[in-house]
Design a protein around this motif. Structure first.
Motif, PDB file in Angstrom:
ATOM      1  N   GLY A  85       0.815  -1.212   0.000  1.00 10.54           N
ATOM      2  CA  GLY A  85       0.000   0.000   0.000  1.00 10.54           C
ATOM      3  C   GLY A  85       0.849   1.263   0.000  1.00 10.54           C
ATOM      4  N   ASP A  92      -5.715   0.940   2.135  1.00  7.38           N
ATOM      5  CA  ASP A  92      -6.650   0.787   3.244  1.00  7.38           C
ATOM      6  C   ASP A  92      -7.752   1.842   3.107  1.00  7.38           C
ATOM      7  OD1 ASP A  92      -5.800   3.250   4.443  1.00  7.38           O
ATOM      8  OD2 ASP A  92      -4.048   2.209   5.210  1.00  7.38           O
ATOM      9  N   ARG A 112      -8.861   4.318   4.786  1.00  7.91           N
ATOM     10  CA  ARG A 112      -8.540   5.716   5.039  1.00  7.91           C
ATOM     11  C   ARG A 112      -7.783   6.315   3.845  1.00  7.91           C
ATOM     12  NH1 ARG A 112      -8.364   8.102   9.778  1.00  7.91           N
ATOM     13  NH2 ARG A 112      -8.196   6.136  10.883  1.00  7.91           N
ATOM     14  N   SER A 113      -6.796   5.571   3.351  1.00  6.93           N
ATOM     15  CA  SER A 113      -6.023   6.069   2.208  1.00  6.93           C
ATOM     16  C   SER A 113      -6.907   6.204   0.975  1.00  6.93           C
ATOM     17  CB  SER A 113      -4.876   5.127   1.876  1.00  6.93           C
ATOM     18  OG  SER A 113      -4.146   4.813   3.018  1.00  6.93           O
TER      19      SER A 113
END
Ligand SMILES: Nc1ncnc2c1ncn2[C@@H]1O[C@H](COP(=O)(O)OP(=O)(O)OP(=O)(O)O)[C@@H](O)[C@H]1O
Ligand SMILES: [Mg+2]
Lengths: 276, 315
Positions: free
Chosen positions: B136, B164, B166-167
Motif C-alpha cells: 500500500g 486501506d 482511510r487512504s
C-alpha cells in the motif's frame, strides 16, 4: 499547481536533454551509494586479474623480442576490463527494462536519448574508477611502469576509456534485446571474453596461423591494446597490418565508429522496445 | 479531452482491444470498468503512448497518441496498474528524481516531494528505500509521483487497489479536488462503489470492447429499475401480504416462499413504498423487513459483462 510546457526554443530543448541525462546519471550514482558492496564487487575482478596475470604469468612468460612481460601485459588487461564493461551495461539495461520504472520514464516528457545516455555516463564513471584502481595495483603490486611523458600516459588512459564507452553502447544495445540480466550476461560475456584472447592482449600474434592472425590483426581490441602500449611506452610486438601500424588512429576510429553505430540504434530500439 | 475511435491492439493471438470507442469531455471523470483481461490496462497504455495501437485513432488533449506522442507527454499524468518506482532509492529521492525529470528546479522538486510525502502519509518512511515499503505504501508513493505536476489529463489504472479505507478516502478527496480545478480523469477500477462515487460517466469493457457506456444512473436504469422488497415474519403472513401488495401495486410480485419474501418492480420508487407500507399495516400482516432496492453497479456489471458470454453460448 505546477503546469508544464514543451520547450520553447531549440536551446531550451538541448538544455533539458542534457539536464535529463545528468538526472538519470545521478539516479545511477544514488543507486550505487545504496549498495557500496556492488562497487567493491565490480572492482574486485580487475584487481584480481591484474595481480594474477602479473604474478602468475609475468614471471613465466618471456617476450620474443625481449622486454618485460608485465609491462607488455598491463595494457592488455586494461583493454579487457574496458571491453567487458559491455557486460555490466547490458545487464543493467536489461534489468531496468524489465522493471516498472521504465513506464514512468516513457510516459514522462524526457528527452529521447536521455535514459540511455544517462546510464552510459554513469557506467563510464565506473570505468574510470576501475582504470584508476587497476593502475594503482599495477604500479604497486604487479610492477607495471609507463615509460612515457605524463601527457602521453594520460592519453593512453583516455583512449582506453573511450573504447570502454563504445563498448557500453554496444552492451546497451544488446541489453535491449534480452529479457533479463542473466540473458544479457550470456549475450555479451559469452563472445566478448573469448574475443579478448583473439587479440594481442596477452600474447604476441606472430605465432598464430594465418587466418586467425588476420582476425586478431583487425580485431578492434588489438588496435586499442597496441595504442595503449605505444602511449604508455610499454613493449609491443611486431605489427604487420595497417591497424597495428597506426594503432592510435585505428583505435580512435574503431571506438567512434562503434559509438556512431550503436548509440543511435540503441536509442531507436529503446523507443520501440516496450511499445510493441 | 480524450477521444478514441476504433482502437485495436493485438498481442500475438490475443486481441486485447477490438475497436474501442471512448469519449471523455474536459473536466469530467470517466470510469473504465470490466472483468480481468477486458483490456482496460491496454487501453490506458495506448492513451498514454506506452503502446502503439494496431488500428484506429486516439487523441488526448488535442494530441494524436502516435504522431504527437512527444507533445502529449507534457499534458498527461499516469499512475499505472503496477508501481513504476526505483526500488533502490528512498521514497523522497524517487519523487525528487521524477520532479527533476519534469524539469522542475531542484528546490521546487524538493519542496514538491515534501508536500506529496506529507499528503500521502509517507513522511515517516521518506528516507527508506522503496524496496522496504509495504504494498500500500508503494501504491501511495506511485500515486504521489503521478501528481508531481498538474497535467490537464490524468490516467489512473486501479488507483485504490491495495489501499486501506482511510487512504482510499484520502485519494478520492485529492482526485475530487483536482477535477474541481479542471483536470480530466480516466480511472479504471474493480470497485464499483468507487466508480459510482467518482465517475460522471462509466464505460464497461468486456473482451476488448466497450459493451455499455453512460452515467452510473443511466446504466442502472438499463439493467432494471427500483424494486420494493418485503420480508414477512411468519409463513402464515405470506398469502395475505401478497394480496395486500397486489392491491396497491400494478407490477407482478416475485415470491420466494422459503425466505418468506416478495419483490415487486416499481416505477415511482418511494411513493410505492409508502403505499405498500400502508396496505400491509391495514391488513395487519407481520413484516420483518421492508425496503426499496436500487440495482447496484455490481449487478449492472454482472448483467452487462455476462451477456456476451451467453450470446457466445447461444451461437
Ligand atoms: N504484453 C502483453 N503480452 C501479451 N498479452 C498481453 C499483454 N498485455 C496484455 N495482454 C493480454 O491482453 C488482454 C487484456 O489485458 P489488460 O491488461 O488490458 O486487461 P485488464 O482489463 O487491465 O485486466 P485486469 O483487470 O486484470 O487488470 C489480456 O488477455 C492479456 O492477457
Ligand atoms: Mg489492468
Amino acid at each position: 499547481m505546477i503546469t508544464l510546457e514543451p520547450p520553447a526554443t531549440r536551446a531550451q530543448r538541448l538544455r533539458w536533454a542534457l539536464s535529463d541525462t545528468f538526472v538519470i546519471a545521478g539516479r545511477s550514482y544514488s543507486q550505487l551509494r545504496t549498495q557500496p558492496g556492488q562497487i567493491a564487487a565490480e572492482l574486485v575482478a580487475p584487481v584480481i586479474m591484474t595481480i594474477l596475470f602479473g604474478y602468475v604469468f609475468g614471471s613465466a612468460i618471456s617476450l620474443p623480442g625481449g622486454g618485460d612481460y608485465r609491462n607488455y601485459l598491463m595494457p592488455g588487461i586494461f583493454m579487457q576490463v574496458m571491453a567487458l564493461s559491455a557486460v555490466a551495461a547490458a545487464t543493467s539495461v536489461a534489468e531496468d527494462m524489465a522493471r516498472g520504472i521504465i513506464d514512468r520514464f516513457r510516459a514522462q516528457p524526457i528527452a529521447r536519448a536521455a535514459v540511455l545516455a544517462g546510464r552510459s555516463v554513469a557506467d563510464m564513471s565506473k570505468d574510470w574508477l576501475s582504470l584508476a584502481t587497476m593502475s594503482v595495483c599495477g604500479l604497486l603490486i604487479a610492477g607495471w611502469r609507463p615509460h612515457s611523458t605524463p601527457l602521453e600516459t594520460l592519453a593512453g588512459f583516455a583512449l582506453l576509456a573511450l573504447f570502454g564507452y563504445a563498448m557500453i553502447w554496444l552492451g546497451t544495445y544488446i541489453g535491449l534485446f534480452v529479457k533479463n540480466g542473466a540473458q544479457a550476461d550470456a549475450a555479451t560475456f559469452g563472445w566478448l571474453f573469448p574475443m579478448t584472447f583473439l587479440a594481442n592482449a596477452f600474447v604476441p600474434l606472430e605465432g598464430l596461423p594465418g587466418w586467425l592472425r588476420a582476425i586478431a590483426d583487425w580485431n578492434p581490441m588489438s588496435a586499442v591494446v597496441s595504442a595503449a602500449r605505444e602511449l604508455f611506452g610499454n613493449p609491443g610486438s611486431a605489427a604487420a597490418s595497417w591497424p597495428l601500424q597506426h594503432p592510435v588512429t585505428a583505435s580512435l576510429c574503431w571506438s567512434l565508429l562503434i559509438i556512431a553505430v550503436f548509440a543511435p540504434l540503441a536509442v531507436r530500439r529503446y523507443r520501440t522496445a516496450a511499445s510493441r | 479531452m480524450i477521444h478514441a475511435e476504433g482502437v485495436r491492439k493485438r498481442f500475438g493471438t490475443t486481441e486485447a482491444l477490438r475497436g474501442v470507442d471512448l469519449d471523455v469531455p474536459r473536466g469530467s471523470v470517466c470510469g473504465l470498468l470490466g472483468p480481468n483481461g477486458a483490456g482496460k490496462t491496454t487501453m490506458v497504455r495506448v492513451l498514454t503512448t506506452l503502446l502503439r495501437p494496431d488500428g484506429g485513432s486516439a487523441r488526448v488533449a488535442g494530441c494524436d497518441v502516435v504522431r504527437d506522442a512527444e507533445r502529449l507527454r507534457y499534458r498527461i499524468g499516469l499512475a499505472g496498474q503496477h508501481a513504476a518506482l526505483d526500488e533502490l532509492l528512498t521514497g523522497r529521492r524517487n519523487l525528487e528524481l521524477f520532479g527533476r525529470l519534469y524539469h522542475l528546479p531542484r528546490r521546487t522538486a524538493r519542496r514538491r516531494a515534501e508536500e506529496l510525502l506529507e499528503r500521502f502519509g509517507l513522511t515517516q518512511a521518506a528516507n527508506r528505500p522503496v524496496r522496504t515499503y509495504s504494498g500500500g505504501m508503494r501504491r501511495r508513493l506511485d500515486l504521489a509521483a503521478s501528481l508531481i505536476v498538474s497535467p490537464p489529463v490524468l490516467f489512473m489504472d486501479e488507483p485504490t487497489t491495495g489501499l486501506d479505507p482511510r487512504s482510499r478516502l484520502a485519494l478520492w478527496d485529492v482526485l475530487r479536488r483536482l477535477v474541481a480545478e479542471g483536470t480530466t480523469l480516466l480511472l479504471t477500477t474493480q470497485y464499483l462503489d468507487e466508480a459510482d462515487h467518482l465517475a460522471d460517466r462509466i464505460a464497461v469493457m468486456d473482451a476488448g470492447r466497450v459493451v455499455a457506456a453512460g452515467s452510473p444512473s443511466a446504466l442502472k436504469a438499463k439493467v432494471g429499475g427500483d424494486r420494493v422488497s418485503v420480508a414477512f415474519r411468519d409463513a402464515a403472513d405470506l398469502a395475505p401480504g401478497v394480496e395486500a401488495v397486489r392491491g396497491v401495486l400494478p407490477g407482478e410480485p416475485e415470491i420466494d416462499a422459503a425466505e418468506r419474501r416478495l419483490v415487486v418492480p416499481v416505477s415511482d420508487g418511494a411513493a410505492s413504498l409508502v403505499r405498500v407500507a400502508a396496505a400491509l399495516d391495514a391488513a395487519g400482516v407481520g413484516v420483518e423487513d421492508l425496503g426499496l432496492r436500487r440495482p447496484t453497479l455490481d449487478e449492472v456489471f454482472l448483467a452487462l459483462t455476462d451477456a456476451p458470454a451467453k450470446e457466445k453460448e447461444a451461437a
